[in-house]
Design a protein around this motif. Sequence first.
Motif, mmCIF file in Angstrom:
data_model
loop_
_atom_site.group_PDB
_atom_site.id
_atom_site.type_symbol
_atom_site.label_atom_id
_atom_site.label_comp_id
_atom_site.label_asym_id
_atom_site.label_seq_id
_atom_site.Cartn_x
_atom_site.Cartn_y
_atom_site.Cartn_z
ATOM 1 N N VAL A 289 61.494 63.675 -20.745
ATOM 2 C CA VAL A 289 62.636 63.021 -20.111
ATOM 3 C C VAL A 289 63.121 63.851 -18.924
ATOM 4 C CG1 VAL A 289 65.053 62.367 -20.454
ATOM 5 C CG2 VAL A 289 63.345 61.801 -22.194
ATOM 6 N N ASN A 290 63.467 63.160 -17.839
ATOM 7 C CA ASN A 290 63.961 63.783 -16.602
ATOM 8 C C ASN A 290 62.887 64.592 -15.873
ATOM 9 O OD1 ASN A 290 66.555 62.718 -16.887
ATOM 10 N ND2 ASN A 290 67.257 64.471 -18.085
ATOM 11 N N ARG A 291 61.629 64.391 -16.211
ATOM 12 C CA ARG A 291 60.526 65.015 -15.476
ATOM 13 C C ARG A 291 59.791 63.942 -14.690
ATOM 14 N NH1 ARG A 291 57.048 68.718 -19.384
ATOM 15 N NH2 ARG A 291 56.037 69.174 -17.374
ATOM 16 N N SER A 292 59.323 64.287 -13.505
ATOM 17 C CA SER A 292 58.675 63.304 -12.638
ATOM 18 C C SER A 292 57.246 63.045 -13.098
ATOM 19 C CB SER A 292 58.672 63.790 -11.193
ATOM 20 O OG SER A 292 57.784 64.887 -11.034
ATOM 21 N N LEU A 293 56.712 61.894 -12.695
ATOM 22 C CA LEU A 293 55.327 61.563 -13.031
ATOM 23 C C LEU A 293 54.365 62.558 -12.397
ATOM 24 C CD1 LEU A 293 55.402 57.666 -12.645
ATOM 25 C CD2 LEU A 293 55.722 59.040 -14.707
ATOM 26 N N ARG A 294 54.719 63.045 -11.215
ATOM 27 C CA ARG A 294 53.864 64.044 -10.552
ATOM 28 C C ARG A 294 53.822 65.329 -11.378
ATOM 29 N NH1 ARG A 294 52.593 64.055 -5.339
ATOM 30 N NH2 ARG A 294 54.381 62.730 -4.814
ATOM 31 N N ASP A 295 54.996 65.726 -11.886
ATOM 32 C CA ASP A 295 55.082 66.953 -12.679
ATOM 33 C C ASP A 295 54.335 66.803 -14.004
ATOM 34 O OD1 ASP A 295 55.910 69.460 -13.577
ATOM 35 O OD2 ASP A 295 57.701 68.634 -14.529
ATOM 36 N N LEU A 296 54.428 65.633 -14.630
ATOM 37 C CA LEU A 296 53.764 65.414 -15.908
ATOM 38 C C LEU A 296 52.250 65.294 -15.774
ATOM 39 C CD1 LEU A 296 56.252 62.821 -17.479
ATOM 40 C CD2 LEU A 296 55.950 65.208 -18.163
ATOM 41 N N GLY A 297 51.780 64.814 -14.621
ATOM 42 C CA GLY A 297 50.339 64.706 -14.381
ATOM 43 C C GLY A 297 49.626 63.836 -15.405
ATOM 44 N N LEU A 298 50.223 62.676 -15.701
ATOM 45 C CA LEU A 298 49.677 61.821 -16.757
ATOM 46 C C LEU A 298 48.274 61.323 -16.441
ATOM 47 C CD1 LEU A 298 52.849 59.721 -17.625
ATOM 48 C CD2 LEU A 298 52.025 61.809 -18.704
ATOM 49 N N ARG A 299 48.016 61.041 -15.156
ATOM 50 C CA ARG A 299 46.703 60.489 -14.794
ATOM 51 C C ARG A 299 45.600 61.518 -15.037
ATOM 52 N NH1 ARG A 299 47.649 59.090 -9.849
ATOM 53 N NH2 ARG A 299 48.134 56.917 -10.269
ATOM 54 N N LEU A 300 45.848 62.769 -14.672
ATOM 55 C CA LEU A 300 44.830 63.803 -14.858
ATOM 56 C C LEU A 300 44.740 64.222 -16.319
ATOM 57 C CD1 LEU A 300 45.482 66.068 -11.734
ATOM 58 C CD2 LEU A 300 43.665 64.387 -12.066
ATOM 59 N N ARG A 301 45.866 64.239 -17.005
ATOM 60 C CA ARG A 301 45.887 64.722 -18.387
ATOM 61 C C ARG A 301 45.284 63.723 -19.361
ATOM 62 N NH1 ARG A 301 51.416 67.115 -20.808
ATOM 63 N NH2 ARG A 301 51.105 68.425 -18.972
ATOM 64 N N PHE A 302 45.579 62.421 -19.149
ATOM 65 C CA PHE A 302 45.157 61.410 -20.115
ATOM 66 C C PHE A 302 44.190 60.373 -19.523
ATOM 67 C CE2 PHE A 302 49.335 62.879 -21.500
ATOM 68 C CZ PHE A 302 49.041 63.291 -22.791
ATOM 69 N N ASN A 303 43.894 60.507 -18.231
ATOM 70 C CA ASN A 303 42.991 59.561 -17.583
ATOM 71 C C ASN A 303 43.492 58.118 -17.725
ATOM 72 O OD1 ASN A 303 40.779 59.090 -15.982
ATOM 73 N ND2 ASN A 303 39.375 58.782 -17.698
ATOM 74 N N ALA A 304 44.809 57.948 -17.656
ATOM 75 C CA ALA A 304 45.447 56.631 -17.761
ATOM 76 C C ALA A 304 46.476 56.500 -16.640
ATOM 77 C CB ALA A 304 46.124 56.456 -19.119
ATOM 78 N N SER A 305 46.732 55.280 -16.237
ATOM 79 C CA SER A 305 47.652 55.028 -15.130
ATOM 80 C C SER A 305 48.888 54.285 -15.622
ATOM 81 C CB SER A 305 46.963 54.191 -14.042
ATOM 82 O OG SER A 305 45.845 54.872 -13.529
ATOM 83 N N LEU A 306 50.066 54.659 -15.081
ATOM 84 C CA LEU A 306 51.312 53.939 -15.347
ATOM 85 C C LEU A 306 51.518 52.928 -14.223
ATOM 86 C CD1 LEU A 306 51.751 56.111 -17.449
ATOM 87 C CD2 LEU A 306 54.118 56.323 -16.700
ATOM 88 N N THR A 307 51.512 51.647 -14.579
ATOM 89 C CA THR A 307 51.604 50.601 -13.560
ATOM 90 C C THR A 307 53.019 50.095 -13.352
ATOM 91 O OG1 THR A 307 51.118 48.885 -15.204
ATOM 92 C CG2 THR A 307 49.253 49.846 -14.040
ATOM 93 N N ARG A 308 53.845 50.106 -14.408
ATOM 94 C CA ARG A 308 55.216 49.610 -14.284
ATOM 95 C C ARG A 308 56.131 50.387 -15.221
ATOM 96 N NH1 ARG A 308 52.395 45.190 -15.129
ATOM 97 N NH2 ARG A 308 53.395 44.635 -17.102
#
Length: 541
Positions: A289-308
């Motif tokens: 919570v309160n962390r940016s998507l860039r900081d979390l690095g979800l795409r690189l970490r989980f190979n998944a994309s957040l679309t909405r």
Amino acid sequence: MPEADVLIPIQIFFQKSDLVITFLLILIGIAFGNLTIKGVGFGSSGVLIAAMVAGYFYQFDPLPILADLGIVLFLLCVGLEAGPSFFRAFKQHGRRFITNVLVLLAISGVNTVAIIALFGIPVGVGLGLFAGAFTSSPALISALQFSPEQEVIFGYGVGYPFGLIGVILFISIAVRLLRDKMAAELRGRSRLHAAVYKLENEELHGKLIRDVDLFQQHDVAVSGILRGLSVRSASGSSVLQKGDILRLEGVPEEVAAVGRAIGEEVQEAFDEHAELDTRSIVVENTAVVNRSLRDLGLRLRFNASLTRVMRANMEFVPSEDETLAYGDVVVAVGTPYQLDQLELFLGHEHHTVQRRVDIGSLAAILFLAFALGGLVVPLPGLGPFSLGIAGGALVAGLIFGHFGRIGNFIGRFPRNATAVLKELGLALFFVQVGLETGQSFVESLDFQAVYYAFYALLLAVVPMAGSFLIGHYLLRIPISECFGVICGGMTFTPGLDIIRRVDSSERPIVAYSSVYPVALILVIALVQGMHLALAALGAGG
């Protein structure tokens, strides 16, 4: 000659049914409410207008039990929507957005009480004017709990169209006057842009995405790869091949620069080839919570994309700088295994959004609502106290919405399902109230209504002006976000359409959705507070 055919008369009778009348009026009212001029119409209030017309001409008898059920369904869903973020909103956005919406509501309360007291407006009419000026159904339902229905509905009926006009004119004029300043603010931001390119640069063939300096130098991300007839999500370990179709995301100029270096732009619909799953996940891990998507690095970490991202009742496409809030519903795309891992990281597997409404859970929430509403607690010196069915429904919704699950009962339903239940409840309530007050509304119309229309304009415009001045010039909130806060505080969604003609980013929507749950609840409390203040002043006789 053959004998002439004999006609046998048949009489067909139709038995009058209160339910037939109720749902016919709902059908007519929804059709009327959906009529819009430049995106603005009466919405759900069209049902109230249709019922008032029917009540005036035909004097149908209302069904109180349907009105009670409607109130409970509506406020229950309000609580379910607000619950995930209401209790944490003050901490997450308190310094700016929540402070500004508190200013908006405080000015509204003082302004309303002052107008009612100074001009001798009946309390029920005054509170109805406030609800109409704010185009707020929760405020209307709150006012009806302790004021005469005829007065409240009359004030709401007069105030609604003029409040609607006042809000639209104020935002339209302000946006026109401040357009240059808004444009300057927009130029200072970076907005994500997506484009699709075909990889033709042979030097990149066989390289891992993380080893391609071109992407890092321009801060451009590869969000998907179309190879053959299937789409796969991209990560730093993905190997590029000549002929791949890449979806690039970043600042428009940087995307264009990278695109020219790797090949040519193509028009390709990724969704047509996708073999990936889509899943809605509730954000409940306080570590993200309160962390940016860039900081979390979800795409690189989980190979998944957040679309909405869905927050409150709004949906937007997030940028890499967007921070996650507790209770957000994120829509992610990836393989089933990737989504399982992402789900465990962002929240909990059993707290994902239910794919359908669980009837057992809905029954449990409704039971709690009616049980809480039926409790009567004797308070020494004050007499008996009860939440009533409206208060019970709101508290039950907030409890289940906040926790998401209590035992085996779920409090998180699909957003569309909750919206349908809320609109159904409001429609059932509006039909019964409209049938009961249609006759008295027409009989009460006189020259005094002209003054009431002017008061409704003041009730809408004065709080908006005060909130904008304090929010933008004192709290330093950008203009488009400041108007997003104002629309959220007044629960006036059409205003966002005006703002987004200038600022099409997610920022006004984020501001709106950050304060919307708080405003839904506080506007109900504000109406009750104004009623107590007016009673103490002895106003509105």
